[in-house]
Design a protein around this motif. Structure first.
Motif, PDB file in Angstrom:
ATOM      1  N   ILE B 107       0.686  -0.953   0.001  1.00  0.00           N
ATOM      2  CA  ILE B 107       0.019  -0.033  -0.369  1.00  0.00           C
ATOM      3  C   ILE B 107       1.085   1.187   0.087  1.00  0.00           C
ATOM      4  CG2 ILE B 107      -1.681   1.128   1.420  1.00  0.00           C
ATOM      5  CD1 ILE B 107      -2.990  -1.336   2.068  1.00  0.00           C
ATOM      6  N   PRO B 108       0.576   2.033  -0.898  1.00  0.00           N
ATOM      7  CA  PRO B 108       1.549   3.454  -0.969  1.00  0.00           C
ATOM      8  C   PRO B 108       1.516   4.066   0.295  1.00  0.00           C
ATOM      9  CG  PRO B 108      -0.247   3.458  -2.730  1.00  0.00           C
ATOM     10  CD  PRO B 108      -0.423   2.338  -1.844  1.00  0.00           C
ATOM     11  N   LEU B 109       2.562   4.582   0.712  1.00  0.00           N
ATOM     12  CA  LEU B 109       2.975   5.283   1.965  1.00  0.00           C
ATOM     13  C   LEU B 109       1.668   6.346   2.377  1.00  0.00           C
ATOM     14  CD1 LEU B 109       5.048   4.941   4.014  1.00  0.00           C
ATOM     15  CD2 LEU B 109       6.124   7.005   3.088  1.00  0.00           C
ATOM     16  N   GLY B 110       1.354   7.128   1.277  1.00  0.00           N
ATOM     17  CA  GLY B 110       0.399   8.176   1.583  1.00  0.00           C
ATOM     18  C   GLY B 110      -0.842   7.568   2.041  1.00  0.00           C
ATOM     19  N   VAL B 111      -1.420   6.591   1.434  1.00  0.00           N
ATOM     20  CA  VAL B 111      -2.718   6.069   2.024  1.00  0.00           C
ATOM     21  C   VAL B 111      -2.497   5.384   3.325  1.00  0.00           C
ATOM     22  CG1 VAL B 111      -4.246   4.146   1.414  1.00  0.00           C
ATOM     23  CG2 VAL B 111      -3.213   5.270  -0.323  1.00  0.00           C
ATOM     24  N   LEU B 117      -6.331   8.958   9.332  1.00  0.00           N
ATOM     25  CA  LEU B 117      -7.326  10.140   9.461  1.00  0.00           C
ATOM     26  C   LEU B 117      -8.545  10.171   9.057  1.00  0.00           C
ATOM     27  CD1 LEU B 117      -4.605  12.546   8.071  1.00  0.00           C
ATOM     28  CD2 LEU B 117      -5.418  12.610  10.456  1.00  0.00           C
ATOM     29  N   GLU B 118      -8.765   9.058   8.001  1.00  0.00           N
ATOM     30  CA  GLU B 118     -10.229   8.740   7.516  1.00  0.00           C
ATOM     31  C   GLU B 118     -10.775   8.093   8.709  1.00  0.00           C
ATOM     32  OE1 GLU B 118     -10.073   6.959   3.783  1.00  0.00           O
ATOM     33  OE2 GLU B 118      -8.008   7.833   3.426  1.00  0.00           O
ATOM     34  N   ARG B 125     -10.774  10.956   1.467  1.00  0.00           N
ATOM     35  CA  ARG B 125      -9.269  10.664   0.945  1.00  0.00           C
ATOM     36  C   ARG B 125      -8.478  11.770   0.658  1.00  0.00           C
ATOM     37  NH1 ARG B 125      -6.992   5.781  -0.891  1.00  0.00           N
ATOM     38  NH2 ARG B 125      -7.798   4.932   1.285  1.00  0.00           N
ATOM     39  N   GLN B 126      -9.205  12.698  -0.222  1.00  0.00           N
ATOM     40  CA  GLN B 126      -8.443  13.873  -0.817  1.00  0.00           C
ATOM     41  C   GLN B 126      -7.920  14.597   0.536  1.00  0.00           C
ATOM     42  OE1 GLN B 126      -7.424  15.031  -3.738  1.00  0.00           O
ATOM     43  NE2 GLN B 126      -8.098  13.039  -4.323  1.00  0.00           N
ATOM     44  N   ALA B 127      -8.743  15.122   1.356  1.00  0.00           N
ATOM     45  CA  ALA B 127      -8.169  15.898   2.659  1.00  0.00           C
ATOM     46  C   ALA B 127      -7.438  15.407   3.249  1.00  0.00           C
ATOM     47  CB  ALA B 127      -9.409  16.323   3.320  1.00  0.00           C
ATOM     48  N   ALA B 128      -7.424  13.870   3.658  1.00  0.00           N
ATOM     49  CA  ALA B 128      -6.594  13.176   4.212  1.00  0.00           C
ATOM     50  C   ALA B 128      -5.378  13.044   3.730  1.00  0.00           C
ATOM     51  CB  ALA B 128      -7.134  11.713   4.534  1.00  0.00           C
ATOM     52  N   LEU B 129      -5.024  12.998   2.356  1.00  0.00           N
ATOM     53  CA  LEU B 129      -3.909  12.943   1.519  1.00  0.00           C
ATOM     54  C   LEU B 129      -2.851  14.196   1.801  1.00  0.00           C
ATOM     55  CD1 LEU B 129      -4.387  10.762  -1.422  1.00  0.00           C
ATOM     56  CD2 LEU B 129      -2.982  10.298   0.576  1.00  0.00           C
ATOM     57  N   ARG B 130      -3.620  15.293   1.588  1.00  0.00           N
ATOM     58  CA  ARG B 130      -3.216  16.501   1.871  1.00  0.00           C
ATOM     59  C   ARG B 130      -2.551  16.831   3.212  1.00  0.00           C
ATOM     60  NH1 ARG B 130      -7.338  18.812  -1.187  1.00  0.00           N
ATOM     61  NH2 ARG B 130      -8.743  19.376   0.501  1.00  0.00           N
ATOM     62  N   LEU B 169       1.317   9.935  15.032  1.00  0.00           N
ATOM     63  CA  LEU B 169       0.965  11.040  15.742  1.00  0.00           C
ATOM     64  C   LEU B 169      -0.085  11.959  14.817  1.00  0.00           C
ATOM     65  CD1 LEU B 169       4.624  12.533  16.455  1.00  0.00           C
ATOM     66  CD2 LEU B 169       2.802  11.636  18.092  1.00  0.00           C
ATOM     67  N   ALA B 170      -0.520  11.290  13.692  1.00  0.00           N
ATOM     68  CA  ALA B 170      -1.616  11.759  12.642  1.00  0.00           C
ATOM     69  C   ALA B 170      -2.545  12.218  13.605  1.00  0.00           C
ATOM     70  CB  ALA B 170      -1.998  10.708  11.705  1.00  0.00           C
ATOM     71  N   CYS B 171      -3.412  11.819  14.500  1.00  0.00           N
ATOM     72  CA  CYS B 171      -4.554  12.221  15.176  1.00  0.00           C
ATOM     73  C   CYS B 171      -4.134  12.965  16.405  1.00  0.00           C
ATOM     74  CB  CYS B 171      -5.634  11.112  15.643  1.00  0.00           C
ATOM     75  SG  CYS B 171      -6.323  10.191  14.147  1.00  0.00           S
ATOM     76  N   LYS B 172      -2.902  13.447  16.640  1.00  0.00           N
ATOM     77  CA  LYS B 172      -2.439  13.869  17.792  1.00  0.00           C
ATOM     78  C   LYS B 172      -2.923  13.258  18.919  1.00  0.00           C
ATOM     79  CE  LYS B 172      -2.262  18.316  15.406  1.00  0.00           C
ATOM     80  NZ  LYS B 172      -2.822  17.788  14.242  1.00  0.00           N
ATOM     81  N   PRO B 173      -2.363  12.129  19.246  1.00  0.00           N
ATOM     82  CA  PRO B 173      -2.830  11.416  20.443  1.00  0.00           C
ATOM     83  C   PRO B 173      -2.091  11.908  21.701  1.00  0.00           C
ATOM     84  CG  PRO B 173      -0.954  10.352  19.249  1.00  0.00           C
ATOM     85  CD  PRO B 173      -1.385  11.505  18.678  1.00  0.00           C
TER      86      PRO B 173
END
Lengths: 365, 327
Positions: B107-111, B117-118, B125-130, B169-173
């Protein structure tokens, strides 16, 4: 002081093969690229560097476990690379190896006795049973294992004891040189000290010469008399253990020393870190000139054009491969920012590193 | 109120046909918001199992987990798997030792960054990738826009570990658990990652539980250190107290046995005799007794309690090391 081992301009290049029907050589991995060093009889030479720097390949090339591409190896006056076939095999009795992972370097289906006797038989030292038993027992005793270990199998021992068996297997042939490739890195901290002390004791009692290869600078400094620092296939600095720590000349050595965590909060809080940006470039496509220039905060235009040779720095015998060692030491040359370069781990493409313009707000030295 | 309060956590490996093994034996510790707590010990001391039990990642079959894991007053052990999944990744992030086996190779890193985040924040998906691009940028991955489409094998070990930190750290845990995050890396890369972790933790106020065998890593990073041996906490102290004045013979011995770069090399290293496996099955009394130089009669037979010591520390020893008075 006589030298037991002299290595001159040793190169080990691995071809990269590609092609559907016929294997064409599309490039080389320059694993070891022109290393010269000398090991005195009875001393411990420590080889340190990060993964992929060629330190293990150098050790194996020295024993001709991989065939060097170029260069000469002189062991006690004999040109090792000129020996062929049976003569080489018999010569190997004098130089033995201890491997990193005692679990995978010991055959799980051989008892300790069988593991040790195998080498004796191969070198025609297995004359009669009583002598051999005596020899095995004294060897086991010297590495701190009971004679009852002979009938056991590797899985019955703990990690530290297995490493002792690995050392015993090398010792039983009575070698002069032992190449130890990461002898303690697979062991727990409290066991590491036991094995390090054992290596020390054996050297003292048997007059062994060691080439110890490791990535842990603290361990290397503790056991070595002379230390060579490797980066991307070549030796960048060589000095006595204390000198290297007190006065590191090469920027890479400085970075390595400052990266090792020290178990003392008072030291850690005050410490200034020299952080390297980016990763080790691909040895299939090393940078031109100085191999370290892509990560070096002192690099100049000369570093791109001319590869620095390992030169003697001063009377202390310290050797360094850097054009600007004097200027860096005196503070005349100031460090500058380095851009992180993206390194591709896939060596098989042969493309290697590519420079990408990128942000520079990574922590700088 | 502590952010994480682990009380009397025990994990027993109990599989059919084998004798039950107590991997974690009554471990208690707390983590305050924003604090960095270290769990230190050698292989087999139960440090990784502790972290897996906190996260509810141990398979239910064959493991008995008892005790309490209170995370902001919710007992994580009592939650159903579906509920726990909402907490994991959102409130508690985790970084594992080997980044290559924790990332999905196909799976690509971005996904992989975006899916967190999704799942937890309901992004498209668009916003999450940004946002994923910004996250990769924040952990110091060069040219993040291109990295989004790339696969883990195209990155070096250090970059993979950075990517893993970005995911955690994506969701600021509020809590990050790092299980040997630098063990698979070279020293210079380790220094990069530790500096990055320290910065991120300082800036975001995330609490960190650092699990490692490396005393040097702990010395520079943790506020409080728990030393584990054979599934039990044997000593706990503020890092300055622990390193200046280790009381437990095991801690003391460990500190003595590592060669240090900054002191003159002595002739021999202090060694701890025997190995951890010497005391399996765990007997009554102190598990370290068979290897201890200071063993006395009281150490054998009776269970030694963990008793509070100076400055919020704790010690499990009947005959602790006295501080050596400087001459």
């Amino acid at each position: 002081m006589s030298f037991l081992v002299e290595i001159d301009d040793l190169k080990v290049h691995f071809p990269i093969k590609s092609g559907l029907l016929f294997d064409r050589t599309v490039g080389y991995v320059y694993a070891v690229d022109g290393v010269s060093l000398k090991i005195k009889r009875g001393e411990t030479y420590g080889l340190v560097g990060e993964s992929g720097c060629g330190k293990s390949t150098l050790g194996r090339g020295l024993l001709r476990l991989v065939e060097p591409t170029h260069g000469t190896i002189t062991f006690d006056g004999t040109d090792v690379r000129s020996l062929a076939g049976e003569r080489m095999r018999l010569f190997r009795r004098r130089m033995q190896m201890v491997f990193q992972d005692p679990m995978s370097s010991l055959d799980p289906r051989q008892s300790v006795e069988s593991l040790l006797v195998e080498g004796l038989k191969a070198h025609d030292l297995h004359k009669n049973k009583a002598d051999t038993q005596q020899r095995l027992r004294s060897t086991l005793d010297s590495v701190g294992l009971p004679a009852s270990a002979l009938n056991k199998y590797p899985h019955e021992f703990s990690g530290g004891q297995r490493q002792r068996i690995g050392i015993a297997r090398a010792l039983v042939l009575g070698p002069e040189l032992i190449v130890a490739d990461e002898p303690v890195s697979a062991l727990d901290v409290s066991i590491q000290a036991q094995v390090v002390n054992l290596l020390d004791d054996l050297q003292e009692s048997l007059g062994l010469t060691y080439l110890v290869i490791a990535h842990d600078l603290a361990v290397i400094r503790h056991i070595s008399d002379t230390i060579g620092v490797m980066y991307l296939g070549s030796l960048v600095e060589e000095a006595s253990a204390d000198q290297l720590y007190e006065r590191p000349l090469h920027p890479y050595t400085r970075a390595l020393l400052s990266a090792v965590p020290i178990p003392d909060p008072r030291v850690e809080d005050r410490r200034e870190r020299m952080l390297l940006v980016g990763d080790l470039p691909s040895p299939a496509n090393p940078p031109s000139g100085c191999r370290f220039r892509t990560r070096c905060p002192w690099s100049q235009s000369r570093c791109t054009e001319e590869r620095p040779s390992l030169r003697t720095f001063d009377d202390s015998g310290q050797r360094v491969a850097c054009h600007f060692a004097e200027q860096i030491l005196s503070g005349e040359l100031k460090p500058h920012e380095v851009r992180a370069e993206l390194v591709r781990p896939d060596v098989d493409t042969g493309v290697g590193a590519e420079l990408i313009p990128t942000r520079t707000d990574l922590p700088l030295p | 109120m502590p952010l994480l309060d682990v009380r009397d956590l025990s994990v027993v490996f109990d599989r059919k046909g084998t004798r039950p093994v107590k991997a974690v034996d009554g471990v208690s510790f707390t983590v305050e918001p924003g604090q960095t707590v270290g769990l230190v010990g050698e292989s087999g001391c139960g440090k990784s199992v502790t972290s897996l039990a906190i996260m509810g990642l141990l398979p239910r079959r064959g493991n008995r987990v008892t005790g309490e894991v209170r995370f902001s007053d919710v007992d994580l052990l009592k939650l159903r798997p579906r509920e726990l999944r909402d907490w994991r990744g959102r409130d508690i992030g985790m970084i594992f030792q080997d980044p290559l086996s924790s990332l999905n190779p196909v799976i690509p890193l971005g996904v992989q960054v975006a899916e967190v985040l999704e799942r937890h924040q309901g992004r498209t998906r668009q916003a999450a990738l940004r946002e994923a691009k910004e996250l990769l940028d924040a952990v110091g991955i060069p040219d993040p826009q291109r990295r989004l489409k790339e696969f883990p094998h195209q990155l070096s070990g250090g970059m993979r570990q950075r990517a893993l930190i970005a995911i955690a750290l994506a969701c600021k845990p509020r809590l990050l658990i790092a299980d040997e995050p630098t063990t698979a890396l070279d020293v210079t890369i380790q220094a990069q990652i530790l500096t990055l972790l320290k910065e991120l933790v300082d800036n975001s106020g995330t609490a960190l539980v650092m699990i490692t065998h490396d005393l040097g890593v702990v010395a520079g990073l943790c506020d409080t250190v728990n030393v584990l041996y054979a599934g039990k906490v044997v000593e706990r102290a503020y890092r300055h107290d622990l390193f200046e004045d280790p009381r437990h013979p095991y801690t003391h011995g460990l500190l003595q046995s590592v060669p240090r770069l900054d002191v003159d090399r002595g002739a021999r290293l202090h060694q701890i005799r025997g190995s951890v496996s010497d005391n399996i099955p765990w007997s009554e009394g102190c598990a370290f007794a068979p290897r201890c130089d200071r063993v006395i009669d009281d150490c054998i037979g009776e269970t030694v309690p963990l008793e509070p010591t100076r400055r919020a520390g704790a010690l499990r020893c009947t005959n602790p090391v006295e501080r050596e008075v400087a001459v």
